[in-house]
Design an enzyme around this catalytic site. Structure first.
Site, PDB file in Angstrom:
ATOM      1  N   LYS A  99      -0.323   4.722   4.670  1.00 50.43           N
ATOM      2  CA  LYS A  99      -1.283   3.823   5.312  1.00 50.43           C
ATOM      3  C   LYS A  99      -0.791   3.478   6.708  1.00 50.43           C
ATOM      4  O   LYS A  99       0.377   3.122   6.908  1.00 50.43           O
ATOM      5  CB  LYS A  99      -1.474   2.548   4.488  1.00 50.43           C
ATOM      6  CG  LYS A  99      -2.540   1.610   5.068  1.00 50.43           C
ATOM      7  CD  LYS A  99      -2.877   0.492   4.117  1.00 50.43           C
ATOM      8  CE  LYS A  99      -3.889  -0.466   4.707  1.00 50.43           C
ATOM      9  NZ  LYS A  99      -5.177   0.176   5.034  1.00 50.43           N
ATOM     10  N   HIS A 147       0.841  -1.203   0.000  1.00 51.90           N
ATOM     11  CA  HIS A 147       0.000   0.000   0.000  1.00 51.90           C
ATOM     12  C   HIS A 147       0.877   1.254   0.000  1.00 51.90           C
ATOM     13  O   HIS A 147       2.089   1.175   0.199  1.00 51.90           O
ATOM     14  CB  HIS A 147      -0.928   0.025   1.217  1.00 51.90           C
ATOM     15  CG  HIS A 147      -2.083  -0.914   1.102  1.00 51.90           C
ATOM     16  ND1 HIS A 147      -1.981  -2.252   1.431  1.00 51.90           N
ATOM     17  CD2 HIS A 147      -3.358  -0.723   0.684  1.00 51.90           C
ATOM     18  CE1 HIS A 147      -3.157  -2.836   1.233  1.00 51.90           C
ATOM     19  NE2 HIS A 147      -3.999  -1.938   0.769  1.00 51.90           N
TER      20      HIS A 147
END
Length: 245
Positions: free
Chosen positions: A138, A134
């Site tokens: 995040k 990600h």
């Protein structure tokens, strides 16, 4: 994600945005004024929306869902990283209103989950490794989607072999030979990657990989709106995205 949901709603027939709130001051999005989150209870009472869509963080998310329960408004929750006590708050709210919570609202991830369950059942003795990637901002790791996939693996193994949940080994360093039945879990954070999940199964001189890659946050917004439309008018209770599909 809040912006993505508002913009997707603006392009969808039969959906109107009644209100939007944020924890910090921001300008309008797609013509919708964004108001202070502290005003959410009053806004819910005043504008009487059918459903609230939440993509925030665990603390504000639980507050928002509690406000929905008080106002009789359904809630779609895309936030991840909840503690057990926070999940209990959502469960309490679901006794009053319908609450649909999912770690991922991509239809492709729903298909991936089904494929993972079938694959794990077909090759139960194979080693399993899960890698997720990600963007670099995040906060929770592993991702909520990764945890959901791991739970799917555990569920299949338990149903088939009455096996206890496998040990989850997060990364590897030094001398660490693989133990039977364990699942390796690897979280990567880099750049502006929207989201990628890969489950690897290996054994018997072969390797099977199942991968989903989201190339735009718009897929999550579209799925959240699908869930929101489906949730309207449902009985109070806890729901999952697969229920909506």
């Amino acid at each position: 994600m809040g912006r993505e949901v508002i913009e997707a709603a603006a392009d969808r027939d039969g959906v109107d945005v009644a209100l939007a709130v944020n924890r910090t001051s921001v300008g309008p999005v797609a013509g919708v004024p964004v108001e202070d989150e502290a005003d959410l209870p009053a806004l819910l009472a005043e504008r009487d929306p059918d459903v609230l869509v939440d993509f925030t963080l665990p603390d504000p998310s639980t507050r928002y869902v509690e406000a929905c329960a008080d106002a009789g408004v359904a809630a779609v929750v895309g936030t991840t990283g909840f503690s057990e006590s926070q999940l209990a708050v959502l469960a309490d709210a679901a006794e009053s209103v319908p609450v649909l919570r999912a770690a991922n609202f991509a239809r492709g991830v729903a298909a991936l989950r089904r494929a993972v369950r079938e694959a794990v059942a077909a090759v139960p003795s194979y080693d399993v490794e899960l890698t997720e990637t990600h963007h670099n901002r995040k906060r929770d790791a592993p991702s909520g989607t990764a945890l959901t996939l791991l739970d799917d693996v555990d569920e299949v193994r338990e149903e088939r072999d009455s096996s206890p949940d496998a040990d989850r080994v997060h990364g590897r360093e030094g001398e660490q030979p693989r133990e039977d039945g364990e699942i390796g879990v690897h979280a990567r954070r880099a750049g502006d990657v929207t989201g990628e999940h890969e489950l690897l199964l290996a054994g018997n001189h072969e390797v099977l990989t199942l991968t989903h890659r989201a190339e735009s946050r718009g897929v999550f917004a579209a799925g959240a709106l699908d869930a929101a439309e489906w949730l309207v008018g449902r009985q109070a209770g806890e729901y999952d995205f697969e229920d909506a599909l």
